[in-house]
Design a protein around this motif. Structure first.
Motif, short mmCIF file in Angstrom:
data_model
loop_
_atom_site.label_atom_id
_atom_site.label_comp_id
_atom_site.label_asym_id
_atom_site.label_seq_id
_atom_site.Cartn_x
_atom_site.Cartn_y
_atom_site.Cartn_z
N LEU A 120 -42.07 -6.54 -106.13
CA LEU A 120 -42.99 -6.32 -105.01
C LEU A 120 -44.22 -7.22 -105.07
CD1 LEU A 120 -42.84 -2.42 -104.67
CD2 LEU A 120 -41.80 -4.13 -103.16
N VAL A 121 -44.61 -7.64 -106.25
CA VAL A 121 -45.72 -8.59 -106.38
C VAL A 121 -45.21 -9.96 -105.97
CG1 VAL A 121 -47.29 -9.73 -107.98
CG2 VAL A 121 -46.89 -7.28 -108.18
N ARG A 122 -45.80 -10.54 -104.92
CA ARG A 122 -45.30 -11.81 -104.39
C ARG A 122 -46.06 -13.01 -104.92
NH1 ARG A 122 -45.77 -11.17 -98.18
NH2 ARG A 122 -47.83 -10.47 -98.90
N ASP A 123 -47.33 -12.86 -105.18
CA ASP A 123 -48.12 -14.00 -105.64
C ASP A 123 -49.29 -13.50 -106.45
OD1 ASP A 123 -50.09 -13.12 -103.78
OD2 ASP A 123 -49.15 -14.28 -102.20
N ARG A 124 -50.16 -14.41 -106.85
CA ARG A 124 -51.26 -14.06 -107.72
C ARG A 124 -52.31 -13.20 -107.03
NH1 ARG A 124 -51.69 -20.20 -110.20
NH2 ARG A 124 -49.62 -20.19 -111.15
N ARG A 125 -52.40 -13.31 -105.72
CA ARG A 125 -53.34 -12.43 -105.00
C ARG A 125 -52.92 -10.98 -105.12
NH1 ARG A 125 -53.72 -14.99 -99.16
NH2 ARG A 125 -51.53 -15.39 -99.64
N ASP A 126 -51.61 -10.72 -105.05
CA ASP A 126 -51.12 -9.35 -105.24
C ASP A 126 -51.43 -8.85 -106.65
OD1 ASP A 126 -50.18 -9.25 -102.69
OD2 ASP A 126 -48.07 -9.52 -103.20
N LEU A 127 -51.26 -9.73 -107.63
CA LEU A 127 -51.54 -9.31 -109.00
C LEU A 127 -53.02 -9.01 -109.19
CD1 LEU A 127 -49.84 -10.60 -112.14
CD2 LEU A 127 -52.31 -10.35 -112.18
N ARG A 128 -53.89 -9.82 -108.56
CA ARG A 128 -55.33 -9.56 -108.64
C ARG A 128 -55.68 -8.23 -107.96
NH1 ARG A 128 -55.48 -15.26 -107.02
NH2 ARG A 128 -55.79 -16.51 -108.93
N LEU A 129 -54.98 -7.92 -106.87
CA LEU A 129 -55.21 -6.64 -106.20
C LEU A 129 -54.88 -5.48 -107.14
CD1 LEU A 129 -55.81 -4.91 -103.71
CD2 LEU A 129 -53.43 -5.26 -102.98
N LEU A 130 -53.78 -5.58 -107.88
CA LEU A 130 -53.43 -4.53 -108.83
C LEU A 130 -54.47 -4.47 -109.95
CD1 LEU A 130 -49.55 -4.90 -109.18
CD2 LEU A 130 -50.86 -3.30 -107.78
N ALA A 131 -54.97 -5.62 -110.40
CA ALA A 131 -55.98 -5.62 -111.46
C ALA A 131 -57.25 -4.91 -111.01
CB ALA A 131 -56.29 -7.06 -111.88
N TRP A 132 -57.70 -5.20 -109.80
CA TRP A 132 -58.90 -4.52 -109.29
C TRP A 132 -58.62 -3.03 -109.04
CZ3 TRP A 132 -63.53 -6.06 -110.00
CH2 TRP A 132 -63.85 -7.42 -110.03
N SER A 133 -57.37 -2.68 -108.73
CA SER A 133 -57.02 -1.26 -108.57
C SER A 133 -57.15 -0.54 -109.90
CB SER A 133 -55.60 -1.13 -108.03
OG SER A 133 -55.46 -1.75 -106.77
N PHE A 134 -56.72 -1.19 -110.99
CA PHE A 134 -56.91 -0.62 -112.33
C PHE A 134 -58.39 -0.40 -112.61
CE2 PHE A 134 -52.59 -2.14 -113.58
CZ PHE A 134 -52.14 -0.98 -114.17
N VAL A 135 -59.22 -1.38 -112.26
CA VAL A 135 -60.66 -1.28 -112.50
C VAL A 135 -61.26 -0.13 -111.69
CG1 VAL A 135 -62.87 -2.47 -112.29
CG2 VAL A 135 -60.86 -3.72 -113.09
N ALA A 136 -60.87 -0.02 -110.42
CA ALA A 136 -61.40 1.05 -109.56
C ALA A 136 -61.03 2.42 -110.10
CB ALA A 136 -60.88 0.87 -108.14
N LEU A 137 -59.76 2.60 -110.50
CA LEU A 137 -59.35 3.88 -111.07
C LEU A 137 -60.12 4.18 -112.35
CD1 LEU A 137 -57.43 6.34 -111.20
CD2 LEU A 137 -55.79 4.88 -112.43
N ALA A 138 -60.33 3.16 -113.18
CA ALA A 138 -61.07 3.35 -114.43
C ALA A 138 -62.51 3.77 -114.15
CB ALA A 138 -61.03 2.07 -115.25
N LEU A 139 -63.14 3.17 -113.15
CA LEU A 139 -64.52 3.54 -112.82
C LEU A 139 -64.60 4.99 -112.36
CD1 LEU A 139 -65.67 0.30 -110.96
CD2 LEU A 139 -66.48 1.11 -113.19
#
Length: 469
Positions: A120-139
């Motif tokens: 489902l991850v198509r490019d690096r922008r999608d991967l960055r979106l998941l990374a920021w999602s991890f950060v948001a959940l952690a906050l």
């Protein structure tokens, strides 16, 4: 001639959501882990696990609609290797129901969810979106955890309800620690690898803000894994930068802890106990060593295939010494005092060795090692600016615009593999393990800078990203 109207913020948001639509189910899994967990819910399935099943279904539908080649032979081999040991161990389970339950859980975490995320991850922008999602959940989880510590409404620790557990409750004390650690690792990667000053500043602030909740989780395993993962990220990002950052952190730690006395006595005692696991271990460490010995004993009796999936609880007492306590004390954070049985060795490698034998351990560990090697190889190629993929302007964009994704994937994978020395799967946060392996798998097996030619759609995805810039 018709006049082109400027895009409104709503149009921009709609376009962004449409572009990110395939990966949004994965974001939903991460977001749902911010919901409160029932205090008596135990370690069973939760809504995030249910949605992870929908992620697999969405992946299948997406592949049918786009007529995209699912996986290369290399990716299929790496992701499918654990199936061998899991299937053999499921066949050797105590009963059919137990075998099916264990088979479903292992396939979910180590095969199906990682494969779905990878596709489902198509490019690096999608991967960055998941990374920021991890950060948001952690906050979010970190904020809940800090409030628990300040108000004395957390899980019980040394007779006081001060342990930060977030929304996971006292039955999953590693849940918040895991989520916050993932956020720290992702924030550090984004800070080290991004070229934008604003994003770098936000990532640094997020990483610093998450250190407090991580400390208040009192999780020694999460601390060790985070230090090693972030240390690896610093080294991979550049030795000169690593030396500067370590020197700055050491100076700040000396001032805060030594000079200003920041940190409670509980926290300092917990930190000191890391070096006392051999000389004067506390009961939790003694229990862990005892269960490690029990898992090793099971493997000695069944060296090739183990005792079967979910077989550790049934064979524990016959292999554990009298040093093992009756269970962990659970209280606080909305739960009444009770004993929680120790049903796993809290070491993923020994759990697999005991239940799946050498066949299972070699299959799982071999898959993880292959992911790590491919991910590190991709990082090296990004840093060297390798020109081995087609597409105009691609080589010039690769070095500055791929380092953050590489560090996210490598950092999360290193954290998970180190943490498996002190923990195993179980609890509501387990589904994130599958997402982590999926993120690392995309970088290791699908991004053309990591594995040229292994993903049919990968070069086009990166060309799309370069054109968007």
């Amino acid at each position: 001639m018709s006049q082109v109207l400027p895009l409104t913020p709503l149009d921009t948001l709609t376009a962004a959501l449409r572009r990110a639509l395939p990966v949004l189910p994965v974001v939903a899994v991460i977001a749902l882990l911010g919901l409160p967990v029932s205090p008596d819910g135990g370690g069973g399935a939760n809504i995030a696990d249910a949605v992870s099943g929908l992620v697999v279904l969405c992946c299948a539908v997406h592949l049918l609609r786009t007529r995209r080649r699912p996986l290369s032979a290399t990716a299929a081999l790496v992701l499918g290797l654990p199936v061998v040991g899991i299937s053999v161990a499921a066949a050797g389970a105590a009963d059919v129901g137990t075998g099916i339950t264990g088979l479903t859980r292992y396939l979910q975490v180590f095969v199906l969810v990682p494969a779905a995320v990878l596709l489902l991850v198509r490019d690096r922008r999608d991967l960055r979106l998941l990374a920021w999602s991890f950060v948001a959940l952690a906050l979010w989880q970190g904020a809940v955890g800090v409030r628990q510590y300040v108000t004395g409404t957390g899980a019980s620790y040394q007779g006081e309800d001060v342990r930060a557990v977030g929304t996971f409750g006292p039955t999953d004390v590693m849940g918040m620690a895991t989520v916050v650690a993932f956020g720290v690792v992702c924030a550090v990667a984004l800070a080290l690898g991004t070229t934008g000053a604003r994003q770098r500043s936000v990532a640094v602030l997020c990483a610093l803000a998450l250190l407090g909740p991580l400390a208040l989780s009192f999780s020694r395993g999460a601390w060790i894994a985070t230090v090693l993962a972030c240390g690896a990220q610093l080294v991979l990002a550049g030795l000169r930068r690593a030396v500067k950052v370590v020197a700055a952190l050491a100076a700040a730690g000396t001032i805060l802890v030594g000079g200003l006395g920041v940190g409670s006595s509980m926290l300092q005692e917990r930190l000191t106990s890391i070096t006392q696991v051999a000389d004067a271990p506390d009961q939790s460490v003694t229990d862990r060593y005892t269960m490690w010995a029990a898992a090793t004993g099971m493997w000695r009796e069944h060296p090739l295939t183990g005792v079967g999936l979910k077989g550790f609880p049934d064979h524990r007492d016959s292999h554990a010494s009298l040093a093992l306590s009756s269970g962990s004390d659970i209280a606080g954070a909305g739960s009444a005092y009770h004993k929680q049985a120790l049903l796993s060795p809290h070491n993923m490698y020994l759990l697999v060795l005991g239940e799946q034998g050498l066949v299972g351990l070699l299959a799982l560990a071999g898959s993880w090692l292959a992911l790590l090697v491919c991910a590190l190889r991709g990082l090296v190629r990004v840093r060297r600016g390798t020109r081995d993929a087609p597409g105009p302007g691609l080589a010039g964009d690769r070095a500055p615009h791929g380092t953050d994704c590489a560090l996210v994937a490598c950092g999360l994978l290193v954290w998970q593999l180190v943490d498996f020395v002190y923990a195993d799967i179980g609890g509501p946060s387990t589904v994130l393990t599958g997402v982590v392996f999926g993120v690392a798998g995309w970088w290791a097996l699908m991004d053309p800078s990591s594995a040229p030619g292994t993903g049919a759609a990968a070069p086009a995805a990166v060309r799309e990203e370069a054109a968007a810039r």
